[in-house]
Design a protein around this motif. Sequence first.
Motif, mmCIF file in Angstrom:
data_model
loop_
_atom_site.group_PDB
_atom_site.id
_atom_site.type_symbol
_atom_site.label_atom_id
_atom_site.label_comp_id
_atom_site.label_asym_id
_atom_site.label_seq_id
_atom_site.Cartn_x
_atom_site.Cartn_y
_atom_site.Cartn_z
ATOM 1 N N ARG A 107 1.079 -0.886 0.151
ATOM 2 C CA ARG A 107 0.382 0.018 -0.205
ATOM 3 C C ARG A 107 0.864 0.971 -0.085
ATOM 4 O O ARG A 107 1.756 1.274 0.411
ATOM 5 C CB ARG A 107 -1.116 0.442 1.129
ATOM 6 N N VAL A 108 0.111 1.842 -0.830
ATOM 7 C CA VAL A 108 1.081 3.505 -1.393
ATOM 8 C C VAL A 108 0.699 4.713 -0.059
ATOM 9 O O VAL A 108 -0.690 4.727 -0.488
ATOM 10 C CB VAL A 108 1.810 3.488 -2.357
ATOM 11 N N ALA A 109 1.612 5.662 0.375
ATOM 12 C CA ALA A 109 1.021 6.663 1.291
ATOM 13 C C ALA A 109 0.450 7.372 -0.008
ATOM 14 O O ALA A 109 1.190 7.635 -0.886
ATOM 15 C CB ALA A 109 2.125 7.435 1.722
ATOM 16 N N THR A 110 -0.548 8.734 0.056
ATOM 17 C CA THR A 110 -0.890 8.576 -0.605
ATOM 18 C C THR A 110 -1.651 10.401 -0.697
ATOM 19 O O THR A 110 -1.956 11.122 -0.861
ATOM 20 C CB THR A 110 -2.208 8.253 -1.536
ATOM 21 N N HIS A 111 -1.754 9.938 1.179
ATOM 22 C CA HIS A 111 -2.353 12.045 1.418
ATOM 23 C C HIS A 111 -1.363 11.776 2.881
ATOM 24 O O HIS A 111 -1.477 11.329 3.578
ATOM 25 C CB HIS A 111 -3.216 11.257 1.828
ATOM 26 N N TRP A 112 -1.413 13.428 3.383
ATOM 27 C CA TRP A 112 -0.379 13.525 4.294
ATOM 28 C C TRP A 112 -1.660 14.914 5.122
ATOM 29 O O TRP A 112 -2.064 15.968 4.575
ATOM 30 C CB TRP A 112 0.917 14.037 3.791
ATOM 31 N N GLY A 113 -1.084 14.513 6.402
ATOM 32 C CA GLY A 113 -2.021 15.633 7.216
ATOM 33 C C GLY A 113 -0.713 16.212 7.539
ATOM 34 O O GLY A 113 -1.520 17.430 8.168
ATOM 35 N N GLY A 114 0.568 16.369 7.181
ATOM 36 C CA GLY A 114 1.588 17.497 7.883
ATOM 37 C C GLY A 114 2.466 16.647 7.322
ATOM 38 O O GLY A 114 3.153 16.714 6.253
ATOM 39 N N GLU A 115 3.261 16.671 8.200
ATOM 40 C CA GLU A 115 4.862 15.263 8.256
ATOM 41 C C GLU A 115 4.271 13.828 7.953
ATOM 42 O O GLU A 115 5.157 13.144 7.055
ATOM 43 C CB GLU A 115 5.572 15.605 9.286
ATOM 44 N N ALA A 116 3.911 13.422 8.272
ATOM 45 C CA ALA A 116 3.735 12.291 7.915
ATOM 46 C C ALA A 116 2.418 11.739 7.882
ATOM 47 O O ALA A 116 1.112 12.397 7.723
ATOM 48 C CB ALA A 116 3.038 11.602 9.827
ATOM 49 N N PRO A 117 2.780 10.741 7.125
ATOM 50 C CA PRO A 117 0.990 10.482 5.797
ATOM 51 C C PRO A 117 0.232 9.606 6.483
ATOM 52 O O PRO A 117 0.369 9.142 7.328
ATOM 53 C CB PRO A 117 1.440 9.242 5.069
ATOM 54 N N ASP A 118 -1.363 9.616 6.482
ATOM 55 C CA ASP A 118 -2.616 10.010 7.208
ATOM 56 C C ASP A 118 -3.153 8.627 6.179
ATOM 57 O O ASP A 118 -4.545 9.006 6.345
ATOM 58 C CB ASP A 118 -3.038 10.703 7.556
ATOM 59 N N GLY A 119 -2.968 8.491 5.061
ATOM 60 C CA GLY A 119 -3.951 7.845 4.105
ATOM 61 C C GLY A 119 -2.962 7.597 3.133
ATOM 62 O O GLY A 119 -2.411 7.143 2.351
ATOM 63 N N SER A 120 -3.605 5.937 2.721
ATOM 64 C CA SER A 120 -2.903 5.178 1.556
ATOM 65 C C SER A 120 -3.867 4.588 0.745
ATOM 66 O O SER A 120 -5.097 4.710 0.944
ATOM 67 C CB SER A 120 -2.496 4.033 2.632
ATOM 68 N N MET A 121 -3.536 3.983 -0.584
ATOM 69 C CA MET A 121 -3.932 3.352 -1.259
ATOM 70 C C MET A 121 -3.241 2.168 -2.187
ATOM 71 O O MET A 121 -1.615 1.898 -1.321
ATOM 72 C CB MET A 121 -4.393 3.672 -2.568
ATOM 73 N N PRO A 122 -4.079 0.662 -2.584
ATOM 74 C CA PRO A 122 -3.056 -0.199 -2.734
ATOM 75 C C PRO A 122 -1.718 0.121 -4.215
ATOM 76 O O PRO A 122 -2.406 1.479 -4.942
ATOM 77 C CB PRO A 122 -4.199 -1.091 -3.386
ATOM 78 N N LEU A 123 -1.063 -0.716 -4.402
ATOM 79 C CA LEU A 123 -0.461 0.137 -6.066
ATOM 80 C C LEU A 123 -1.326 0.393 -6.455
ATOM 81 O O LEU A 123 -0.770 1.598 -7.473
ATOM 82 C CB LEU A 123 0.941 -0.814 -6.007
ATOM 83 N N TRP A 124 -1.957 -0.674 -6.843
ATOM 84 C CA TRP A 124 -2.536 -0.328 -8.063
ATOM 85 C C TRP A 124 -3.769 0.737 -8.603
ATOM 86 O O TRP A 124 -3.488 1.208 -9.515
ATOM 87 C CB TRP A 124 -3.902 -1.929 -8.915
#
Length: 325
Positions: free
Chosen positions: A40-57
């Motif tokens: 799963r790839v981090a795709t959203h950041w709430g600041g310096e750290a990621p807070d959302g992800s998606m499968p690679l596809w």
Amino acid sequence: MTDRMKRPGGAGWGAAVWITGVFALLAALPLATSGRLPERVATHWGGEAPDGSMPLWAASAFPALIWAVLALGAALMTRRTDAPTPSWTGATLAFTGVFMAGTQASIVRANLDRADWRDAGSVGLGITLTSVAALAAGALGWIAGRRGERSSPAAEAGEGTSMEIPAGERFVWLSRTTNPWLHLIAAVTGVAALAAALAAAGGLLTGMQWVVVTPFALASVLTLAFSSVQARVTEKGLEVAFGPLGWPVRRWAPQDIESSRAESRTPAQVGGWGYRLSGLGTTVMLRAGQCLVIRPRKGAEFAVSVDDAERGAALLNTLSAGRPE
């Protein structure tokens, strides 16, 4: 008074290549680096750290789908307007394409070599640089689109070596030619340069990255600069502007022109396409056929391949004859 300016069909080719290139980059970049990315790839950041992800596809398909929908909408709206490449269309496609491609590269870079998406790095600097580049691209797209929308009156006159101009009447003659194949080459090399630059920024290309980026970027800029030409005749004389931004420009005052004529020329006669120097002088050859040819009082002849050359030559002859040497 009528406008004889030809619509620039090459802009459509450039837009098509740009849309296709950005789509391919958005879809392929995560997949090409899948061996170095988490499941799963981090795709959203709430600041310096990621807070959302998606499968690679999904990280590959979702941005590409958004871009495809946006580009399709812009194309459909363009077909409903009179201008072939409205300024807002060029600005939107340029800004959004650069922003989405840069964002995708920043996301991939932040996830590289991470075991879990929660360990992904920051994308703050990458998004900032991408935003600056996107704004610059959007401005250039808007300027290029504005030039494509221009419509100006031209002098009414019959064919011949000269024409009568009523006293006190203002006039302008315009003619524009584009070469769609040169636009296509410029777009392809530009997309290649952008892809290499984004890959270098994302850490995917190391070592000799500028050796890869620079030739493609230079080829794109030079080809684009001489892929279209606009000739304009006013009371100030002849102005020949190159490229979608109308630069560089060559100018001749009426008193500097000895005579003008229309003449048919081919690429074989002048040594090829583009800005050519030959025994016939200087020729801007974008398509075979009619050219506006001037004989300056100093220097070699200059020719430019534009439509309605007889009218432009007649107007220049009238201006030259009416000015003292």
